[in-house]
Motif scaffolding. Structure first.
Motif, PDB file in Angstrom:
ATOM      1  N   GLY A  16      32.265  42.204  38.435  1.00 22.27           N
ATOM      2  CA  GLY A  16      33.235  42.563  37.405  1.00 22.27           C
ATOM      3  C   GLY A  16      34.544  41.810  37.570  1.00 22.27           C
ATOM      4  O   GLY A  16      35.165  41.381  36.593  1.00 22.27           O
ATOM      5  N   HIS A  17      34.950  41.627  38.825  1.00 21.93           N
ATOM      6  CA  HIS A  17      36.166  40.857  39.116  1.00 21.93           C
ATOM      7  C   HIS A  17      36.009  39.416  38.639  1.00 21.93           C
ATOM      8  O   HIS A  17      36.927  38.852  38.014  1.00 21.93           O
ATOM      9  N   ASP A  20      35.972  39.229  34.783  1.00 18.50           N
ATOM     10  CA  ASP A  20      37.327  39.314  34.226  1.00 18.50           C
ATOM     11  C   ASP A  20      38.066  37.979  34.366  1.00 18.50           C
ATOM     12  O   ASP A  20      38.790  37.562  33.456  1.00 18.50           O
ATOM     13  N   ALA A  21      37.882  37.323  35.518  1.00 18.89           N
ATOM     14  CA  ALA A  21      38.545  36.034  35.730  1.00 18.89           C
ATOM     15  C   ALA A  21      38.017  34.978  34.765  1.00 18.89           C
ATOM     16  O   ALA A  21      38.787  34.143  34.260  1.00 18.89           O
ATOM     17  N   ARG A  23      36.681  35.550  31.776  1.00 17.21           N
ATOM     18  CA  ARG A  23      37.189  35.894  30.444  1.00 17.21           C
ATOM     19  C   ARG A  23      38.633  35.432  30.279  1.00 17.21           C
ATOM     20  O   ARG A  23      39.013  34.860  29.247  1.00 17.21           O
ATOM     21  N   ALA A  24      39.445  35.681  31.317  1.00 19.16           N
ATOM     22  CA  ALA A  24      40.857  35.321  31.232  1.00 19.16           C
ATOM     23  C   ALA A  24      41.060  33.815  31.193  1.00 19.16           C
ATOM     24  O   ALA A  24      41.938  33.313  30.485  1.00 19.16           O
ATOM     25  N   ASP A  29      33.135  35.606  26.223  1.00 16.25           N
ATOM     26  CA  ASP A  29      32.586  36.916  26.526  1.00 16.25           C
ATOM     27  C   ASP A  29      31.636  36.795  27.705  1.00 16.25           C
ATOM     28  O   ASP A  29      30.910  35.794  27.830  1.00 16.25           O
TER      29      ASP A  29
END
Length: 327
Positions: A16-17, A20-21, A23-24, A29
């Motif tokens: 998940g970490h 998120d990275a 995506r950022a 997606d």
């Protein structure tokens, strides 16, 4: 983008970490695709399963089959042999690589009475605990982080030793009673770091993931894993290593420490330094020094198919750091 991950709480937190990275950094997606590995379903000790690759193979098979676009692993779980068709696209910034003690009554390692039962599924941790000469009894355990922590709260053991990074990623640092100094216990090679893999022929995904790569972390773990490979040892072997990058006289350099320990507490510890560009050669040189200092006598016979790279051919120059045989 489909991210392959193990189903454990820790693996999902790590993936998940990374998701998120991604995506950022890319605006893409990311969907997590859960994959069950042999290490997740078997209750046998890792040494009985062969140790190396039991948490990795199923994820790599899904990757090669095109079922996922990239995968996230705990880097210490990766076999040192390079896999066909798969590229290590990124090694993100590393969490604290040290081991942590979770003990009853808030005790530290030195405060545990002789005869205390300390749970660990790691031969490396058990051997280094024995080397400290504290009179502790190590108890083999398996299970996820919560299962291991409950062993302490349910008084089945007096303490457990876990990777601090995993506790941090799960928000469980409040359970730690002591973070173990590397002088007491060197972590597993690659501990605290993540490996992000994609297919070797998928240049577009590799380029997207490259933004996550941290050159300092990659150099440190490259040195650690080169040492492990040169020792012909798998991830379940009693080998500890820690590479740390600091500023030297000629620029940044890797300070690498390594240990090979035996169940009876005998151990060989050595250290060496080298440039970031020569991180892999540094690991091989330190392994050669460990062999010279008697490490081979302490290591169990390596099971076939462990996935470790063979010792490279040709002479390996010695390091200038002195070694010490610790009884």
């Amino acid at each position: 983008m489909r991210l392959g991950t193990r189903r454990s709480a820790l693996a999902l937190a790590q993936s998940g970490h990374v998701a998120d990275a991604v995506r950022a950094a890319t605006g893409r997606d990311v969907e997590l695709v859960e994959v069950t590995t042999l290490g997740d379903v078997s209750r046998e000790a890792l040494t009985a399963l062969g140790g190396t690759g039991v948490f990795v193979s199923a994820l790599r098979e899904s990757l090669l089959a095109g079922e996922v676009d990239f995968a996230v692993h705990s880097l210490k779980d990766l076999p040192t042999a390079a896999p066909d068709g798969i590229a290590l696209a990124a090694v993100p910034v590393r969490e604290d690589p040290r081991d942590a003690l979770v003990a009853r009554d808030g005790l530290t390692l030195g405060e545990l009475p002789a005869g205390s039962r300390v749970g660990t599924g790691s031969p490396r941790r058990a051997a280094q605990l024995a080397a400290l000469g504290l009179g502790l009894e190590t108890v083999p355990i398996r299970g996820n982080v919560d299962t291991r922590l409950r062993l302490v709260t349910d008084a089945q053991v007096d303490a457990v030793v876990l990777a601090r990074a995993g506790l941090s990623r799960l928000g469980r640092l409040d359970a730690v009673t002591e973070t173990l100094d590397p002088l007491q216990m060197l972590p597993a090679p690659g501990q605290g770091a993540l490996a992000v893999e994609c297919r070797a022929d998928d240049a577009a995904t590799a380029a997207l993931l490259a933004v996550l790569d941290d050159p300092v972390t990659r150099a440190a773990v490259l040195a650690e894993r080169a040492l492990l490979a040169a020792l012909e040892a798998g991830c379940a072997a009693p080998v500890g290593a820690l590479g740390e990058v600091a500023e030297g006289d000629d620029g940044p350099e890797v300070y690498l420490r390594g240990v090979v320990a035996a169940p009876d507490g005998a151990a060989v510890r050595l250290s060496a330094t080298g440039s970031l560009a020569d991180a892999e050669a540094l690991g091989r040189r330190l392994a050669a020094d460990l062999f010279e200092a008697g490490a081979a006598e302490l290591m169990p016979e390596r099971p076939s198919g462990s996935g470790a790279d063979p010792m490279p051919s040709g002479p390996i120059p010695p390091t200038t750091q002195p070694g010490e045989r610790v009884p």
